[in-house]
Design a protein around this motif. Structure first.
Motif, mmCIF file in Angstrom:
data_model
loop_
_atom_site.group_PDB
_atom_site.id
_atom_site.type_symbol
_atom_site.label_atom_id
_atom_site.label_comp_id
_atom_site.label_asym_id
_atom_site.label_seq_id
_atom_site.Cartn_x
_atom_site.Cartn_y
_atom_site.Cartn_z
ATOM 1 N N PRO A 164 -16.217 6.707 -17.577
ATOM 2 C CA PRO A 164 -17.419 8.355 -16.759
ATOM 3 C C PRO A 164 -16.808 7.187 -15.310
ATOM 4 O O PRO A 164 -16.754 5.566 -15.385
ATOM 5 C CB PRO A 164 -18.078 7.511 -17.361
ATOM 6 C CG PRO A 164 -18.459 6.651 -18.065
ATOM 7 C CD PRO A 164 -16.646 6.587 -18.350
ATOM 8 N N VAL A 165 -17.453 7.983 -14.092
ATOM 9 C CA VAL A 165 -16.922 7.681 -12.971
ATOM 10 C C VAL A 165 -19.098 7.398 -11.954
ATOM 11 O O VAL A 165 -19.331 8.788 -12.427
ATOM 12 C CB VAL A 165 -16.019 8.769 -11.640
ATOM 13 C CG1 VAL A 165 -16.566 7.354 -10.468
ATOM 14 C CG2 VAL A 165 -15.228 8.461 -12.432
ATOM 15 N N TRP A 166 -19.336 6.268 -11.917
ATOM 16 C CA TRP A 166 -20.410 6.856 -11.375
ATOM 17 C C TRP A 166 -20.312 6.086 -9.745
ATOM 18 O O TRP A 166 -19.948 5.084 -9.837
ATOM 19 C CB TRP A 166 -21.481 5.505 -11.646
ATOM 20 C CG TRP A 166 -21.014 5.686 -13.874
ATOM 21 C CD1 TRP A 166 -21.502 6.460 -14.262
ATOM 22 C CD2 TRP A 166 -21.257 4.189 -14.466
ATOM 23 N NE1 TRP A 166 -21.682 5.857 -15.688
ATOM 24 C CE2 TRP A 166 -22.052 4.755 -15.604
ATOM 25 C CE3 TRP A 166 -21.791 3.314 -14.399
ATOM 26 C CZ2 TRP A 166 -21.602 3.889 -16.490
ATOM 27 C CZ3 TRP A 166 -21.811 1.863 -15.301
ATOM 28 C CH2 TRP A 166 -21.668 2.572 -16.555
ATOM 29 N N VAL A 167 -20.979 7.013 -8.772
ATOM 30 C CA VAL A 167 -21.123 7.309 -8.020
ATOM 31 C C VAL A 167 -22.385 6.863 -7.448
ATOM 32 O O VAL A 167 -23.224 7.891 -7.444
ATOM 33 C CB VAL A 167 -20.118 8.303 -6.993
ATOM 34 C CG1 VAL A 167 -20.094 8.240 -5.827
ATOM 35 C CG2 VAL A 167 -18.528 9.108 -7.339
ATOM 36 N N ILE A 168 -22.783 6.006 -6.606
ATOM 37 C CA ILE A 168 -23.934 5.284 -6.481
ATOM 38 C C ILE A 168 -24.154 4.956 -4.883
ATOM 39 O O ILE A 168 -23.647 4.213 -3.957
ATOM 40 C CB ILE A 168 -24.332 4.108 -6.685
ATOM 41 C CG1 ILE A 168 -24.136 4.233 -8.725
ATOM 42 C CG2 ILE A 168 -25.755 4.277 -6.506
ATOM 43 C CD1 ILE A 168 -24.082 3.013 -9.272
ATOM 44 N N PRO A 169 -24.306 5.979 -3.799
ATOM 45 C CA PRO A 169 -24.445 5.944 -2.352
ATOM 46 C C PRO A 169 -25.258 4.426 -1.679
ATOM 47 O O PRO A 169 -25.923 4.275 -3.226
ATOM 48 C CB PRO A 169 -25.355 6.867 -1.843
ATOM 49 C CG PRO A 169 -25.189 8.023 -2.842
ATOM 50 C CD PRO A 169 -25.373 7.237 -4.015
#
Length: 702
Positions: A199-204
């Protein structure tokens, strides 16, 4: 064998602690046997590692500070720089093994080995391999466009693959909001690993998490705090230097800025304080006076009588330019002393990362007994998905405003706050709170107030209420808040920080009224012990219930337990077990048991039963062998308020259990009461409970 997740940053300041915080939060909602570990501890001015304090204190993890690290940074640097790398690895592995032996999951965060930087990625990978850990690689998008961010993430992924380690997840933090979708798209394709991609978690990037607090600024500058020591949790944005006259300077004031000026600039000091109180200018966060020059005695005397200095004022020994240079080197971090910022961080992480994707990395086993920590975290997790609206009628109380900010930051609920709008906004600004997303209004100016009065009059005129009296009642914020719930404009209400239990319940009884099949409102406390959660009722509302009322309390308490994930096994308590005792009190309990069994035939109910036989298997085997409840009870129904209230407080104080409640039950819509000594945390959890109640059975509360 414990599962270990190794949170490893590819570079400094990439958000590893935020990632660890979010992972522990998600896992703590599934199992209490979660531990946090840093191979290398970095002591701050307290002599302890703030990341370790943060995780252990916030989640109440079952471990000591000493168990959460292997060695300090000085010892780690010595070992790794003097050719004793194997000794370093062995030391870390030994400490990790001791912690893992008593936990299901260990979340490990790689710290710094040498001053000024994080643990080298290669060394971190070697350490992850030595611990048998899966890696959560953390990459920063700060200062990078979408393509360069994705490239850095793929590089980190490739390095993990080269070491034949498992990549549990790829966390890409501090990404520009405008680039988040593009980064997600770039990383959604094939990876360096065979099989399903991790899984890839992209957090601004969230400015609230990177802006330093005034406490951090004061510590970094070795400043003395002249005024506003109780407001150091306020965060500062940009730094503004005041070198011109006050009249010209005011046009450069920015929201939440830190104003830096020499200490002899009385005009600037007074102008900044005035701007903080004014509605015509942005509100500065704090003021740093440089050069070691304290304000003149006359200015000190003027401010000395100001009972409520609206922001921190710091005195710094260095001149202005060196002070600015030192501020440039300040790296803000999450600290346990700033709970509202921690809540904002968790809310930000949880809004971008599905807790289920984290829990799937470990799939810890669940048992029939829900540990207290698991229960507390699961309450927050469940509430976040329901999107309900909670009204807080006591907007004049600072604890309520602080709790409202946390409820909003965690995404627990939408919020309505009642009170004087200008006063609430002013005090929120003075406290450094972000409640912009809340609806704030004064009942006195509410446009539908007359319609509310007509509704209340219609509901209560058979009780002798006049229309004028209805208007007067709705001037009371508790009545008004209850009417919002009745009208469906709010899903539930939380009150009692400054209001008695009777005043909180009275409006609800008058027009929200009880659910079908119930004639009374009762309450339970969730007693969150280390290894389980017990439900105690009624410990707050009914002084001496009849047998029929006691049966209602048992039924409502069992239903509440089930709705909150606790398998109900009901013990109706007395000073006697089984048929051995006689007397009015025992007879009342015995009658109540028979009535309760008829209403909830599928739920085991036992009584009369003594507390020891209800909770202790060995005692139960002697006094009531073969019982489905004895020794395994989860719901404890006390015969009267004296017994219930005394017992819950005794258990709370003697065992260290958290007592969540009182949670009111039996109403058609949820209204919950607070203790007048409640903490901000109590209010937040009560709001979450109220949200879950509102989400049950189409809105009817338990």
């Amino acid at each position: 064998m414990a599962v270990t997740l190794f949170v490893l940053s590819a570079e400094p300041r990439s958000g590893a602690t935020l990632t660890s915080l979010g992972i522990v939060s998600a896992l703590a909602a599934r199992t209490a046997r979660v531990a946090f570990f840093k191979p290398v501890a970095e002591a701050d001015e307290t002599g302890t590692d703030p990341d370790i304090r943060l995780l252990l204190e916030h989640f109440g993890l079952d471990q000591t500070l000493e168990s959460a690290f292997a060695l300090d940074r000085g010892k780690a640097a010595l070992l790794t720089s003097s050719g004793r790398r194997d000794e370093f690895l062995e030391c870390v592995a030994s400490a990790h093994a001791a912690l893992a032996a008593s936990h299901d999951v260990v979340v490990c965060e790689a710290g710094a080995v040498r001053d000024g930087g994080g643990m080298e990625f290669e060394l971190g990978l070697e350490l992850a391999g030595a611990l048998g850990a899966s890696v959560v690689a953390v990459v920063s998008g700060l200062g990078r466009d979408a393509d360069r961010t994705a490239e850095a993430a793929r590089l980190a992924e490739g390095l993990v693959a080269e070491k034949n380690l498992t990549l549990a997840a790829l966390a890409v933090n501090r990404v520009a909001e405008s680039d988040a979708a593009a980064v997600s798209q770039s990383l959604s394709g094939a990876s360096a690993f065979s099989g399903p991609p991790p899984p890839v978690w992209v957090i601004p990037e969230d400015p609230r998490l990177s802006r330093p607090s005034l406490a951090e600024i004061a510590a970094h500058l070795s400043a003395r705090i002249l005024w506003g020591a109780d407001r150091l949790d306020v965060q500062a944005g940009e730094t503004v230097v005041a070198a011109m006259s006050a009249g010209n300077f005011l046009s450069y004031v920015r929201p939440e800025c830190l104003v830096v000026t020499p200490g002899d600039r009385a005009d600037i000091i007074l102008a900044v304080l005035a701007a903080r109180m004014s509605g015509a200018f942005p509100h500065p966060a704090g003021l740093a006076l440089t050069g070691g020059i304290a304000p003149a005695a006359t200015i000190g005397a003027l401010l000395g009588d100001w009972a409520d200095i609206p922001m921190p004022v710091l005195l710094v020994d260095t001149p202005t330019y060196p002070t600015l240079r030192r501020l440039e080197s300040l790296a803000s971090r999450l600290r346990p002393e700033e709970p509202r910022r921690v809540q904002a961080a968790l809310g930000h992480f949880e809004s971008r990362v599905d807790a289920a994707s984290i829990q799937a990395l470990c799939s810890p086993a669940r048992t029939d007994a829900i540990p207290g920590l698991v229960f507390e975290q699961s309450i927050i997790a469940r509430a976040r998905g329901l999107r309900k609206t909670i009204v807080f009628p006591e907007g004049g109380e600072d604890r309520v405003l602080r709790a409202a900010e946390q409820v909003l930051a965690r995404g627990i609920a939408r919020v309505i706050i009642l009170g004087d709008v200008d006063d609430i906004r002013r005090r929120a600004a003075a406290l450094g709170l972000d409640i912009a997303a809340a609806q704030v209004f004064d009942p006195a100016g509410y446009p539908d107030r007359e319609a509310f009065a007509q509704t209340l009059f219609t509901l209560r005129r058979d009780k002798g209420l006049t229309l004028e009296a209805a208007r007067e009642l709705l001037a009371d914020k508790t009545y008004f808040g209850t009417m919002l719930v009745y009208k469906g404009l709010a899903d539930g209400m939380v009150s009692g920080a400054t209001t008695t239990t009777a005043d909180t319940i009275r409006p609800a009884l008058q027009f929200i009224r009880t659910r079908p099949g119930f004639s009374i409102v009762s309450s339970v406390f969730f007693m969150c012990l280390k290894d389980r959660v017990l439900v105690y009722g009624d410990c707050a509302v009914n002084p001496n219930p009849t047998a029929a009322e006691l049966a209602e309390i048992a039924v409502a308490s069992a239903q509440t337990a089930a709705r909150f994930g606790i398998a109900p096994r009901v013990a109706m308590l007395s000073y006697s077990t089984g048929a051995s005792g006689k007397g009015p009190g025992v007879d009342k309990v015995r009658e109540a048991v028979e009535l309760a069994k008829k209403r909830i035939p599928d739920i085991p109910v036992e009584g009369p039963i003594q507390y020891d036989a209800a909770i202790d298997p060995a005692t139960a085997a002697e006094k009531m062998p073969g019982s489905l409840v004895a020794g395994r009870a989860t719901v404890f129904v006390f015969p009267d308020l004296d017994t219930g209230n005394t017992t819950y407080k005794a258990v709370q104080r003697s065992s260290g259990a958290a007592a969540m409640g009182p949670v009111l039950q039996g109403l058609r819509k949820p209204v919950n009461d607070l203790s007048r000594g409640c903490t901000v945390r109590d209010i937040v959890y009560t709001a979450a409970v109220t949200v879950i109640q509102a989400g049950q059975d189409g809105g009817e509360a338990s």
